[in-house]
Design a protein around this motif. Structure first.
Motif, PDB file in Angstrom:
ATOM      1  N   PHE A   1       2.048 -74.888  14.683  1.00 25.97           N
ATOM      2  CA  PHE A   1       2.296 -73.445  14.673  1.00 25.97           C
ATOM      3  C   PHE A   1       1.811 -72.780  15.960  1.00 25.97           C
ATOM      4  O   PHE A   1       1.575 -71.573  15.997  1.00 25.97           O
ATOM      5  N   ASN A   2       1.673 -73.589  17.012  1.00 25.71           N
ATOM      6  CA  ASN A   2       1.252 -73.046  18.300  1.00 25.71           C
ATOM      7  C   ASN A   2       2.219 -73.404  19.419  1.00 25.71           C
ATOM      8  O   ASN A   2       1.851 -73.437  20.591  1.00 25.71           O
ATOM      9  N   LEU A   3       3.458 -73.675  19.056  1.00 28.63           N
ATOM     10  CA  LEU A   3       4.494 -73.883  20.053  1.00 28.63           C
ATOM     11  C   LEU A   3       4.688 -72.596  20.847  1.00 28.63           C
ATOM     12  O   LEU A   3       4.280 -71.516  20.408  1.00 28.63           O
ATOM     13  N   PRO A   4       5.300 -72.664  22.026  1.00 29.09           N
ATOM     14  CA  PRO A   4       5.478 -71.450  22.836  1.00 29.09           C
ATOM     15  C   PRO A   4       6.070 -70.270  22.081  1.00 29.09           C
ATOM     16  O   PRO A   4       5.608 -69.136  22.230  1.00 29.09           O
TER      17      PRO A   4
ATOM     18  N   LEU B   1       5.138 -72.402  -1.410  1.00 29.54           N
ATOM     19  CA  LEU B   1       4.704 -73.736  -1.831  1.00 29.54           C
ATOM     20  C   LEU B   1       3.659 -73.697  -2.944  1.00 29.54           C
ATOM     21  O   LEU B   1       3.200 -74.749  -3.403  1.00 29.54           O
ATOM     22  N   GLY B   2       3.263 -72.497  -3.354  1.00 25.25           N
ATOM     23  CA  GLY B   2       2.253 -72.375  -4.403  1.00 25.25           C
ATOM     24  C   GLY B   2       0.853 -72.667  -3.910  1.00 25.25           C
ATOM     25  O   GLY B   2      -0.016 -73.091  -4.685  1.00 25.25           O
ATOM     26  N   LYS B   3       0.605 -72.407  -2.616  1.00 31.13           N
ATOM     27  CA  LYS B   3      -0.693 -72.690  -2.026  1.00 31.13           C
ATOM     28  C   LYS B   3      -1.508 -71.418  -1.851  1.00 31.13           C
ATOM     29  O   LYS B   3      -0.975 -70.316  -1.765  1.00 31.13           O
ATOM     30  N   ASP B   4      -2.821 -71.611  -1.749  1.00 36.70           N
ATOM     31  CA  ASP B   4      -3.729 -70.482  -1.566  1.00 36.70           C
ATOM     32  C   ASP B   4      -3.725 -70.028  -0.103  1.00 36.70           C
ATOM     33  O   ASP B   4      -3.602 -70.851   0.810  1.00 36.70           O
ATOM     34  N   TRP B   5      -3.865 -68.732   0.103  1.00 34.75           N
ATOM     35  CA  TRP B   5      -3.869 -68.199   1.468  1.00 34.75           C
ATOM     36  C   TRP B   5      -5.093 -68.632   2.276  1.00 34.75           C
ATOM     37  O   TRP B   5      -5.159 -68.416   3.483  1.00 34.75           O
ATOM     38  N   SER B   6      -6.056 -69.250   1.622  1.00 33.19           N
ATOM     39  CA  SER B   6      -7.225 -69.731   2.355  1.00 33.19           C
ATOM     40  C   SER B   6      -6.843 -70.812   3.363  1.00 33.19           C
ATOM     41  O   SER B   6      -7.606 -71.107   4.288  1.00 33.19           O
ATOM     42  N   LEU B   7      -5.644 -71.398   3.202  1.00 33.39           N
ATOM     43  CA  LEU B   7      -5.176 -72.430   4.129  1.00 33.39           C
ATOM     44  C   LEU B   7      -4.597 -71.844   5.415  1.00 33.39           C
ATOM     45  O   LEU B   7      -4.287 -72.590   6.350  1.00 33.39           O
ATOM     46  N   LEU B   8      -4.463 -70.542   5.468  1.00 38.79           N
ATOM     47  CA  LEU B   8      -3.769 -69.893   6.572  1.00 38.79           C
ATOM     48  C   LEU B   8      -4.348 -70.259   7.935  1.00 38.79           C
ATOM     49  O   LEU B   8      -3.646 -70.763   8.819  1.00 38.79           O
ATOM     50  N   GLN B   9      -5.628 -70.016   8.122  1.00 40.86           N
ATOM     51  CA  GLN B   9      -6.237 -70.220   9.436  1.00 40.86           C
ATOM     52  C   GLN B   9      -6.302 -71.689   9.834  1.00 40.86           C
ATOM     53  O   GLN B   9      -6.041 -72.042  10.995  1.00 40.86           O
ATOM     54  N   VAL B  10      -6.623 -72.564   8.894  1.00 34.79           N
ATOM     55  CA  VAL B  10      -6.717 -73.988   9.235  1.00 34.79           C
ATOM     56  C   VAL B  10      -5.332 -74.569   9.547  1.00 34.79           C
ATOM     57  O   VAL B  10      -5.198 -75.469  10.383  1.00 34.79           O
TER      58      VAL B  10
ATOM     59  N   GLY C   1      -3.942 -76.374  12.957  1.00 36.61           N
ATOM     60  CA  GLY C   1      -3.454 -77.741  12.883  1.00 36.61           C
ATOM     61  C   GLY C   1      -4.411 -78.719  12.249  1.00 36.61           C
ATOM     62  O   GLY C   1      -4.239 -79.943  12.397  1.00 36.61           O
ATOM     63  N   SER C   2      -5.386 -78.239  11.497  1.00 38.34           N
ATOM     64  CA  SER C   2      -6.375 -79.128  10.880  1.00 38.34           C
ATOM     65  C   SER C   2      -5.802 -79.957   9.739  1.00 38.34           C
ATOM     66  O   SER C   2      -6.473 -80.850   9.221  1.00 38.34           O
ATOM     67  N   HIS C   3      -4.569 -79.667   9.331  1.00 39.02           N
ATOM     68  CA  HIS C   3      -3.950 -80.379   8.219  1.00 39.02           C
ATOM     69  C   HIS C   3      -3.240 -81.662   8.661  1.00 39.02           C
ATOM     70  O   HIS C   3      -2.746 -82.411   7.819  1.00 39.02           O
ATOM     71  N   VAL C   4      -3.187 -81.913   9.963  1.00 39.70           N
ATOM     72  CA  VAL C   4      -2.412 -83.043  10.482  1.00 39.70           C
ATOM     73  C   VAL C   4      -3.313 -84.204  10.877  1.00 39.70           C
ATOM     74  O   VAL C   4      -4.100 -84.088  11.815  1.00 39.70           O
ATOM     75  N   PRO C   5      -3.233 -85.356  10.197  1.00 38.38           N
ATOM     76  CA  PRO C   5      -4.036 -86.530  10.566  1.00 38.38           C
ATOM     77  C   PRO C   5      -3.646 -87.039  11.954  1.00 38.38           C
ATOM     78  O   PRO C   5      -2.510 -86.854  12.405  1.00 38.38           O
TER      79      PRO C   5
ATOM     80  N   PRO D   1      -6.078 -75.828  21.994  1.00 36.29           N
ATOM     81  CA  PRO D   1      -7.117 -76.860  22.048  1.00 36.29           C
ATOM     82  C   PRO D   1      -7.041 -77.763  20.825  1.00 36.29           C
ATOM     83  O   PRO D   1      -6.616 -77.322  19.744  1.00 36.29           O
ATOM     84  N   PRO D   2      -7.413 -79.030  20.959  1.00 35.36           N
ATOM     85  CA  PRO D   2      -7.386 -79.937  19.799  1.00 35.36           C
ATOM     86  C   PRO D   2      -8.342 -79.474  18.712  1.00 35.36           C
ATOM     87  O   PRO D   2      -9.417 -78.941  19.000  1.00 35.36           O
ATOM     88  N   THR D   3      -7.944 -79.664  17.471  1.00 38.95           N
ATOM     89  CA  THR D   3      -8.785 -79.256  16.339  1.00 38.95           C
ATOM     90  C   THR D   3      -9.075 -80.475  15.471  1.00 38.95           C
ATOM     91  O   THR D   3      -8.221 -81.359  15.333  1.00 38.95           O
TER      92      THR D   3
END
Length: 378
Positions: free
Chosen positions: A179-182, A206-215, A219-223, A252-254
């Motif tokens: 979500f940080n493409l140009p 997707l039925g997810k909580d908004w607490s996931l927004l910032q992470v 990009g913290s969700h990508v292994p 920056p890498p997360t």
């Protein structure tokens, strides 16, 4: 229940999404179009609306399935009424707008299932509607384009159905990895749909909580192993330099968080992120039209999919509107919003459709080869 909430409830506004849907739908179009047969139908239980030209100059017409946008929560047939009428009239095609179920009342992936079901119905019964079964096009706008891409990918596995002739993707959402493409950086606060909005509503879809927004933004969700694999397909280096001229700073890498991944696995479903489909699926996709807008967070999703399809040998027609923003199609033929780019956008689509010959017809428009590089090439 407070009085204002009771009144809203009695009016059918049970939550903020129904309120938004009401105002997005606007005023219905009561005026009939003498050039079209318009009626509501059911395709295998899925509500649809058909737009069929009264004058048929070919043995069979092209069939176009259209999936509306709205991030799976908003949108309806009414918003795209003018668009579907325009496409049917100008391209002399049988257009079917699909009224798929919306979240959160109908959880993901009900939306994809409805679109797939309606598409299969038309493929199986094309001739009954006067449609050439070998000239059926799957199209969509915004998240509707996501659904169109996902349905096309699913159908390449089917050998019992006619092949889809083409797909039309109008500023599609195609990946939930970066979500940080140009385009996300440049258009974070662009009209109609901001970076924050698309992520918040996407999480709700997707039925997810908004607490996931910032992470998710970071990009913290990508292994790491997935990041390495997908770097071949989702990489800012694949975005041409001219699309970085309004500014771009590599993120920056997360650190990866297994807990975040556990909560966001659906991000990587190909029904939600079609750009993540495997090569053997991509290489079997039909001829494709992609439209991107400069002032749109989703611009780079379209550019990346274009490259991936072309690398797989798929014919791609691409147009880029330098003066347009996401959702501009909503104001088609509304005099108080005289945006010339709206009609240009749909005229590009009509040109592509007319280049797809139906049975017994010779194409004069030239098809995909006539304007493969669209808005000037990459």
């Amino acid at each position: 229940m407070e009085r204002k909430d009771y009144i809203a409830w009695k009016l059918g506004f049970s939550n903020r999404h129904t309120v938004t849907r009401f105002f997005m739908n606007g005023l219905p179009i009561f005026k009939q179009d003498p050039r079209l047969h318009i009626k509501k139908l059911q395709f295998d239980g899925v509500p649809v609306k058909q737009y069929q030209p009264r004058e048929d100059h070919t043995k069979h017409q092209r069939g176009i399935l259209f999936f509306h946008g709205g991030i799976g929560i908003w949108g309806s047939l009414y918003i795209y009424e003018r668009v579907c009428r325009y496409l049917a009239r100008e391209s002399a095609s049988f257009v079917v707008s699909v009224e798929y179920r919306l979240a959160p009342e109908h959880p993901y992936p009900a939306q994809f299932e409805d679109c797939l079901k309606a598409t299969i119905h038309l493929l199986k019964n094309a001739k009954e509607y006067g449609v050439d079964p070998d000239c059926i096009v799957i199209s969509g706008d915004s998240s509707g384009a996501t659904l169109a891409a996902a349905v096309c990918q699913e159908l390449v596995k089917r050998t019992d159905l006619p092949k889809v002739r083409a797909q039309i993707l109008l500023h599609p959402f195609l990946q939930a990895v970066d979500f940080n493409l140009p385009s996300y950086q440049q258009n974070a606060f662009a009209p109609m749909i901001s970076k924050n909005t698309i992520l918040k509503v996407g999480l709700k879809y997707l039925g997810k909580d908004w607490s996931l927004l910032q992470v998710a933004m970071k990009g913290s969700h990508v292994p790491e192993d997935m990041r390495i694999k997908w770097k071949t397909w989702i990489n800012p280096d694949h975005i041409p330099k001219r699309f970085k001229s309004r500014g771009y700073k590599p993120a920056p890498p997360t650190p990866f968080s297994p807990k975040v991944l556990e909560q966001s696995n659906e991000f990587f479903d190909t029904t939600f992120s079609p750009l993540l489909a495997e090569d053997d699926i991509i290489s079997q996709l039909p001829e494709t039209y992609i439209l991107t807008c400069e002032y749109d967070v989703l611009r780079d999703d379209g550019l990346l999919y274009k490259k991936r399809l072309e690398d797989a040998g798929i014919g791609v027609a691409w147009e880029h509107l330098e003066d347009a923003f996401h959702g501009i199609v909503f104001v088609l033929e509304i005099p108080v919003f005289p945006f010339s780019c709206v009609t240009r956008k749909l005229d590009f689509v009509v040109k592509f459709i007319k280049g797809l010959p139906v049975s017994g017809e010779i194409s004069l428009a030239g098809g995909v080869k006539a304007f493969t590089k669209g808005g000037g090439g990459l």
